[in-house]
Motif scaffolding. Structure first.
Motif, PDB file in Angstrom:
ATOM      1  N   ILE A  41       0.873  -1.173   0.000  1.00 12.41           N
ATOM      2  CA  ILE A  41       0.000   0.000   0.000  1.00 12.41           C
ATOM      3  C   ILE A  41       0.909   1.221   0.000  1.00 12.41           C
ATOM      4  O   ILE A  41       1.635   1.462   0.962  1.00 12.41           O
ATOM      5  N   PHE A  42       0.910   1.953  -1.101  1.00  9.64           N
ATOM      6  CA  PHE A  42       1.728   3.154  -1.260  1.00  9.64           C
ATOM      7  C   PHE A  42       3.175   2.940  -0.801  1.00  9.64           C
ATOM      8  O   PHE A  42       3.738   3.732  -0.038  1.00  9.64           O
ATOM      9  N   GLY A  43       3.760   1.829  -1.240  1.00  6.37           N
ATOM     10  CA  GLY A  43       5.184   1.599  -0.998  1.00  6.37           C
ATOM     11  C   GLY A  43       5.497   0.780   0.244  1.00  6.37           C
ATOM     12  O   GLY A  43       6.636   0.396   0.456  1.00  6.37           O
ATOM     13  N   THR A  44       4.501   0.531   1.082  1.00  3.15           N
ATOM     14  CA  THR A  44       4.724  -0.276   2.291  1.00  3.15           C
ATOM     15  C   THR A  44       4.091  -1.642   2.100  1.00  3.15           C
ATOM     16  O   THR A  44       2.903  -1.745   1.805  1.00  3.15           O
ATOM     17  N   GLY A 131      -1.976  13.437  -6.667  1.00  2.50           N
ATOM     18  CA  GLY A 131      -1.300  12.311  -6.017  1.00  2.50           C
ATOM     19  C   GLY A 131       0.083  12.653  -5.483  1.00  2.50           C
ATOM     20  O   GLY A 131       0.928  11.769  -5.343  1.00  2.50           O
ATOM     21  N   LYS A 132       0.305  13.930  -5.134  1.00  4.57           N
ATOM     22  CA  LYS A 132       1.627  14.349  -4.643  1.00  4.57           C
ATOM     23  C   LYS A 132       2.008  13.655  -3.336  1.00  4.57           C
ATOM     24  O   LYS A 132       3.075  13.060  -3.241  1.00  4.57           O
ATOM     25  N   SER A 133       1.119  13.754  -2.351  1.00  2.00           N
ATOM     26  CA  SER A 133       1.442  13.149  -1.050  1.00  2.00           C
ATOM     27  C   SER A 133       1.673  11.652  -1.204  1.00  2.00           C
ATOM     28  O   SER A 133       2.547  11.079  -0.555  1.00  2.00           O
ATOM     29  N   THR A 134       0.873  11.028  -2.054  1.00  2.14           N
ATOM     30  CA  THR A 134       0.991   9.584  -2.247  1.00  2.14           C
ATOM     31  C   THR A 134       2.332   9.226  -2.887  1.00  2.14           C
ATOM     32  O   THR A 134       3.002   8.286  -2.452  1.00  2.14           O
ATOM     33  N   LEU A 135       2.743   9.983  -3.898  1.00  2.45           N
ATOM     34  CA  LEU A 135       4.039   9.718  -4.524  1.00  2.45           C
ATOM     35  C   LEU A 135       5.176   9.930  -3.513  1.00  2.45           C
ATOM     36  O   LEU A 135       6.122   9.137  -3.457  1.00  2.45           O
ATOM     37  N   CYS A 136       5.057  10.981  -2.703  1.00  4.93           N
ATOM     38  CA  CYS A 136       6.070  11.214  -1.666  1.00  4.93           C
ATOM     39  C   CYS A 136       6.178   9.995  -0.758  1.00  4.93           C
ATOM     40  O   CYS A 136       7.274   9.523  -0.464  1.00  4.93           O
ATOM     41  N   LYS A 137       5.031   9.493  -0.306  1.00  5.53           N
ATOM     42  CA  LYS A 137       5.028   8.332   0.586  1.00  5.53           C
ATOM     43  C   LYS A 137       5.732   7.145  -0.059  1.00  5.53           C
ATOM     44  O   LYS A 137       6.529   6.463   0.576  1.00  5.53           O
ATOM     45  N   MET A 138       5.424   6.895  -1.343  1.00  2.00           N
ATOM     46  CA  MET A 138       6.033   5.744  -2.017  1.00  2.00           C
ATOM     47  C   MET A 138       7.540   5.921  -2.124  1.00  2.00           C
ATOM     48  O   MET A 138       8.304   4.997  -1.820  1.00  2.00           O
ATOM     49  N   LEU A 139       7.983   7.106  -2.557  1.00  2.00           N
ATOM     50  CA  LEU A 139       9.424   7.332  -2.714  1.00  2.00           C
ATOM     51  C   LEU A 139      10.140   7.166  -1.371  1.00  2.00           C
ATOM     52  O   LEU A 139      11.239   6.608  -1.298  1.00  2.00           O
ATOM     53  N   LEU A 140       9.503   7.653  -0.312  1.00  2.00           N
ATOM     54  CA  LEU A 140      10.113   7.547   1.020  1.00  2.00           C
ATOM     55  C   LEU A 140      10.163   6.100   1.496  1.00  2.00           C
ATOM     56  O   LEU A 140      11.178   5.626   1.997  1.00  2.00           O
ATOM     57  N   SER A 141       9.052   5.388   1.320  1.00  2.00           N
ATOM     58  CA  SER A 141       9.003   4.010   1.816  1.00  2.00           C
ATOM     59  C   SER A 141       9.942   3.102   1.031  1.00  2.00           C
ATOM     60  O   SER A 141      10.614   2.246   1.610  1.00  2.00           O
ATOM     61  N   TRP A 142       9.991   3.296  -0.277  1.00  2.00           N
ATOM     62  CA  TRP A 142      10.910   2.471  -1.076  1.00  2.00           C
ATOM     63  C   TRP A 142      12.361   2.738  -0.665  1.00  2.00           C
ATOM     64  O   TRP A 142      13.177   1.829  -0.574  1.00  2.00           O
ATOM     65  N   ALA A 143      12.684   4.016  -0.430  1.00  2.00           N
ATOM     66  CA  ALA A 143      14.053   4.356  -0.015  1.00  2.00           C
ATOM     67  C   ALA A 143      14.354   3.760   1.358  1.00  2.00           C
ATOM     68  O   ALA A 143      15.419   3.181   1.587  1.00  2.00           O
ATOM     69  N   ALA A 144      13.395   3.878   2.273  1.00  2.00           N
ATOM     70  CA  ALA A 144      13.602   3.373   3.642  1.00  2.00           C
ATOM     71  C   ALA A 144      13.771   1.856   3.644  1.00  2.00           C
ATOM     72  O   ALA A 144      14.527   1.305   4.429  1.00  2.00           O
ATOM     73  N   LYS A 145      13.067   1.204   2.728  1.00  3.40           N
ATOM     74  CA  LYS A 145      13.169  -0.249   2.646  1.00  3.40           C
ATOM     75  C   LYS A 145      14.598  -0.681   2.287  1.00  3.40           C
ATOM     76  O   LYS A 145      15.062  -1.740   2.682  1.00  3.40           O
ATOM     77  N   LEU A 146      15.285   0.192   1.548  1.00  5.57           N
ATOM     78  CA  LEU A 146      16.667  -0.107   1.160  1.00  5.57           C
ATOM     79  C   LEU A 146      17.667   0.376   2.212  1.00  5.57           C
ATOM     80  O   LEU A 146      18.880   0.347   1.983  1.00  5.57           O
ATOM     81  N   GLY A 147      17.148   0.870   3.331  1.00  8.81           N
ATOM     82  CA  GLY A 147      18.034   1.275   4.410  1.00  8.81           C
ATOM     83  C   GLY A 147      18.376   2.754   4.462  1.00  8.81           C
ATOM     84  O   GLY A 147      19.091   3.202   5.357  1.00  8.81           O
ATOM     85  N   TRP A 148      17.876   3.547   3.518  1.00  5.96           N
ATOM     86  CA  TRP A 148      18.127   4.997   3.567  1.00  5.96           C
ATOM     87  C   TRP A 148      17.232   5.636   4.610  1.00  5.96           C
ATOM     88  O   TRP A 148      16.169   5.101   4.947  1.00  5.96           O
ATOM     89  N   LYS A 149      17.655   6.817   5.090  1.00  5.83           N
ATOM     90  CA  LYS A 149      16.804   7.573   6.002  1.00  5.83           C
ATOM     91  C   LYS A 149      16.534   8.963   5.424  1.00  5.83           C
ATOM     92  O   LYS A 149      17.062   9.966   5.913  1.00  5.83           O
TER      93      LYS A 149
END
Ligand code: ATP
Length: 431
Positions: A41-44, A131-149
């Motif tokens: 759901i949106f990257g999570t 869909g700005k907030s949604t795209l932000c969420k996805m980009l953040l979650s995908w990055a966090a999944k790879l260990g970025w903060k």
């Protein structure tokens, strides 16, 4: 189907790269479960087992890259599947950002300069409901999944996702954004503007952006990891006139180097001409998802109200706010801006009017404050209010002029962490 019509649990088999779009009612619980495959759901990612409650009023898409079967339980307002999504373009964008983060990290390890060790600073712009907030969420979650903060910066004072409306704020994202709890709220850096619309005092909005950027810059200079991870910046849906001017201002203030433009050719062209030619900023056009739900101004107003309520009562109405009383003399309330400037005609010939739209004005506590939100400033002195972030908010429930007492609710018990308060035009009426 109305809210009262029960719906039996039902399973959806989703083909690779398709999604199930669901709108949740305000007062009917809905939960989702992964039966087979993988979905997010949106990257999570959905957990492999167990039911996940979907918060009331949310509009979500359960997307699968490789195929999945999911089950819904509860009544929804609408639900349908679609195999037309811009997700591949979005994840490709993420991959490019990811490569830039890796490059910045390598540069930092090799003692590279400030420029080379800076990861992508992505700003997402576009009209309302693109869909700005949604795209932000996805980009953040995908990055966090790879260990970025990466740092999430939310400049949307109308429909922001970090804290209550009327604020601009930032917070590091250390793991994929929780489906239920949303953006983590342990350490947000919040500056209070106090209105849902920037035109009320655009100069104050700009000053607060500058303050937030300055603080983040300071944090980055001592933290190579978050510097390399970069920022994802969400903006307002107002993209014309003053709104456009504020977008340019935000790009400059936060030194954005990637501008993602959602769903509007004209805006993309304008920004490209305005910034890409002059600097090494990439201005990229992205398709909006057909799944983004349109929200009218009444709906937005109501959402703002709910966001304020959530702050005090919790997302699931599971917190009890604390009621407290202070004497007028125990607090000082200020308003940022609103200082009247003298009309040119009233000035001596040749003198320029001294416009200071960011002037601090002390306000008297009055019954007009009932139902409004006040922010608690971290400032030590009134003059520091505009450059200080805020600790949190209180909601005024009563003002007793005779006894000179103000009653408020706060999410935590105990005394206010500061006596300096900032007034606002944000209201919320307890139902
Ligand atoms: P605003 O300018 O008002 O802040 P926005 O451009 O940030 O809007 P979003 O908040 O991202 O837009 O999206 C609007 C609504 O649509 C949200 O409730 C979001 O959860 C929902 N939404 C986004 N994408 C999808 C999708 N693919 N399927 C279903 N709902 C979606």
């Amino acid at each position: 189907a109305g809210a009262a019509t029960p719906q039996p649990p039902r399973q959806y088999k989703l083909a690779p790269q398709s999604e199930l779009r669901v709108e949740v009612l305000p007062d009917a619980p809905l939960r989702v479960r992964l039966v087979t495959g993988t979905a997010e759901i949106f990257g999570t990612e959905l957990p492999p087992e167990g039911w996940v409650p979907v918060p009331p009023r949310s509009k979500i898409a359960i997307f699968t890259w490789h195929g999945a079967t999911v089950e819904l339980d509860g009544v929804s307002e609408s639900e349908y599947t679609s195999d037309e999504t811009p997700m591949v373009i979005y994840v490709n964008t993420h991959a490019i950002l990811d490569a830039r983060r890796a490059r910045a990290r390598t540069a930092a390890a090799q003692g590279g300069d400030k420029e080379a060790s800076q990861g992508p600073r992505v700003i997402v712009v576009g009209p309302t409901d693109s869909g700005k907030s949604t795209l932000c969420k996805m980009l953040l979650s995908w990055a966090a999944k790879l260990g970025w903060k990466p740092t999430y910066v939310d400049l949307d004072i109308g429909q922001g996702s970090i804290t209550i409306p009327g604020c601009i704020s930032a917070t590091p994202i250390e793991k994929p954004i929780d489906i239920i709890d949303g953006i983590p709220l342990e350490m947000p850096l919040v500056y209070f503007y106090g209105h849902p619309n920037p035109s009320i005092n655009a100069d104050v909005y700009k000053v607060l952006m500058k303050e937030l950027a300055k603080t983040l810059e300071k944090q980055f200079s001592g933290n190579a990891e978050s510097r390399a991870a970069g920022m994802v910046i969400n903006t307002m849906g107002w993209v014309e006139g003053l709104g456009y001017e504020l977008l340019l201002n935000a790009i400059e203030t936060f030194k954005a180097n990637v501008v993602l433009v959602l769903g509007q050719e004209k805006l993309w062209k304008m920004l490209k001409d305005a910034v890409q030619s002059k600097s090494n900023i990439d201005v990229v056009k992205l398709h909006k998802s057909e799944g983004v739900v349109l929200r009218n101004s009444k709906y937005r107003q109501r959402t703002r109200s709910f966001r304020i309520k959530e702050y005090f009562y919790g997302i699931a109405n599971d917190l009890a706010p604390h009621s407290n009383i202070v004497n007028f003399s125990d607090v000082s309330v200020y308003k940022i801006g609103g200082g009247h400037q003298a009309p040119r005609s009233a000035l001596p010939i040749g003198a320029e009017p001294v416009a200071d739209p960011t002037r601090l004005v002390a306000v008297n506590i009055s019954t007009d404050m009932i139902h409004t939100v006040l922010a608690i400033s971290y400032a030590k002195e009134p003059e520091e209010i505009i450059s200080s972030n805020v600790a949190g908010f209180i909601h005024v429930t009563d003002v007793d002029i005779q006894r000179k007492k103000l009653t408020y609710i706060a999410p935590c018990p105990g005394d206010l962490p500061s006596r300096l308060l900032i007034a606002s035009s944000l209201t919320w009426y307890e139902a």
